[in-house]
Design an enzyme around this catalytic site. Structure first.
Site, PDB file in Angstrom:
ATOM      1  N   GLU A   1      -5.947   3.427   6.046  1.00 41.07           N
ATOM      2  CA  GLU A   1      -5.695   3.277   4.614  1.00 41.07           C
ATOM      3  C   GLU A   1      -6.414   4.374   3.839  1.00 41.07           C
ATOM      4  OE1 GLU A   1      -6.689  -0.076   1.257  1.00 41.07           O
ATOM      5  OE2 GLU A   1      -5.712  -0.740   3.110  1.00 41.07           O
TER       6      GLU A   1
ATOM      7  N   ARG B   1       0.811  -1.215   0.000  1.00 40.03           N
ATOM      8  CA  ARG B   1       0.000   0.000   0.000  1.00 40.03           C
ATOM      9  C   ARG B   1       0.853   1.278   0.000  1.00 40.03           C
ATOM     10  NH1 ARG B   1      -2.514  -3.573  -1.404  1.00 40.03           N
ATOM     11  NH2 ARG B   1      -4.546  -4.301  -0.673  1.00 40.03           N
TER      12      ARG B   1
ATOM     13  N   SER C   1     -11.714  -0.236   1.920  1.00 43.06           N
ATOM     14  CA  SER C   1     -11.011  -0.714   3.117  1.00 43.06           C
ATOM     15  C   SER C   1     -10.516   0.471   3.930  1.00 43.06           C
ATOM     16  CB  SER C   1      -9.831  -1.595   2.721  1.00 43.06           C
ATOM     17  OG  SER C   1     -10.272  -2.770   2.084  1.00 43.06           O
TER      18      SER C   1
END
Length: 338
Positions: free
Chosen positions: A311, A192, A241
């Site tokens: 996130e 990520r 998410s």
């Protein structure tokens, strides 16, 4: 369950910044893109909440973007958005300029085993273009909401694959208007994350696929669609998410163990279907959603000893606070929201 009173209503309408656009037009007489002062952003965010941008710029093309940045006062902050999937805009809005990459940045072309996609192109359309050309390897993008620019910025992934697995190169514009290109090594991808400078606005990317059977690729994408519908709140106001998976663990399992499935603050709720998703049930403010996320983080820390990392990109300021950005510039936030 409800943990606090309901959300603020009409927060965006009451926020207003000084109009920067007249000065921009004087400094940039050849600008071809669209400039809008105090532009509502709630409709551009998948959460459908939050304050306005002091100025919104939608460039006509890459050259127009570079022209704008070259002539923009370096003291004015810039944030780039694509489809707004992995973004929570705080209720006080964003001071400075928001650059939105629209239709001019959504073109996709297939050239042999290569797929060239604009940074504003939806991930799902890149997956579909590859499938139609019989190129395997990009089907996972069917499960990644948002646009290509954000996928680059966060090395988006799903169903066992990530952007780094198919990445060849990308191009962008720096805050000073300089054009730059990046190879896989330059991007320094990790979970990520990418290592490209934060001030780069990605404009397009090249990916590589492998020859495959079109029907098999389409069947894989259909299965991803079916699985997402069964396991994620795909037809709700959500940012995807919410938290990154900690090393050796899954965020949703830690959240569930902490008893947060279904937890609500006003109209902000932890999804009953997948508890690493926050949803806006209708009138949630950004403050409600962020407070709910922080409540989840605190309960997970208390029960598991793990500090969850956001996130979703939280940008702008709370209602009534001094203005700031989470980072000097981020490109097409995406998941994932992302």
């Amino acid at each position: 369950m409800s943990a606090s009173p309901g959300s603020l209503r009409g927060q965006e309408a009451s926020v207003s910044f000084p109009d920067l656009t007249p000065a921009f037009r004087v400094a940039m007489p050849d600008l071809r893109g669209k400039l809008s002062p105090n532009a509502p952003l709630a409709g551009m965010s998948w959460f459908r909440t939050g304050g306005p941008a002091q100025a919104l710029f939608e460039p006509a093309d890459e050259l127009d973007l570079a022209y704008f940045l070259t002539r923009l006062d370096p003291a004015i902050r810039v944030l780039t958005i694509g489809l707004g999937s992995n973004m929570l805009v705080r209720d006080g809005g964003l001071e400075g300029v928001v650059v939105r990459l629209g239709k001019p940045f959504q073109e996709i072309a297939v050239q042999g085993p290569l797929i060239r996609a604009g940074a504003g192109a939806p991930d799902v359309k890149a997956a579909s273009a590859a499938a139609e050309a019989g190129l395997a390897g990009l089907a996972f993008l069917r499960g990644v909401p948002g646009a290509i620019g954000g996928a680059l910025r966060m090395n988006a992934g799903a169903y066992g694959a990530e952007i780094k697995d198919v990445f060849v190169s990308c191009r962008g514009v720096r805050r000073n208007g300089e054009f730059v290109t990046f190879s896989g090594r330059d991007m320094d991808f990790s979970y990520r994350h990418c290592g490209a400078p934060a001030d780069v606005i990605f404009t397009n990317a090249v990916f590589s696929g492998e020859a495959g059977d079109k029907s098999a690729i389409l069947a894989e994408m259909a299965e991803i669609t079916r699985t997402r519908a069964q396991t994620q709140p795909v037809n709700t106001r959500t940012g995807g998410s919410t938290f990154k998976n900690p090393p050796g663990a899954k965020a949703w399992e830690l959240i569930d163990k902490a008893g947060c499935r279904g937890l609500a603050i006003g109209d902000a709720q932890v999804s009953e279907l997948h508890c690493n998703f926050l949803i806006n049930r209708g009138t949630a403010s950004a403050a409600d959603l962020e407070a709910l996320g922080e409540t989840v983080r605190a309960r997970v820390l208390e029960t598991s000893g793990v500090t969850l990392e956001w996130e979703i990109k939280r940008v702008g300021v709370p209602r009534g606070a001094a203005s700031f950005f989470e980072t000097p510039a981020v490109s097409a936030p995406q998941n994932d929201g992302a």
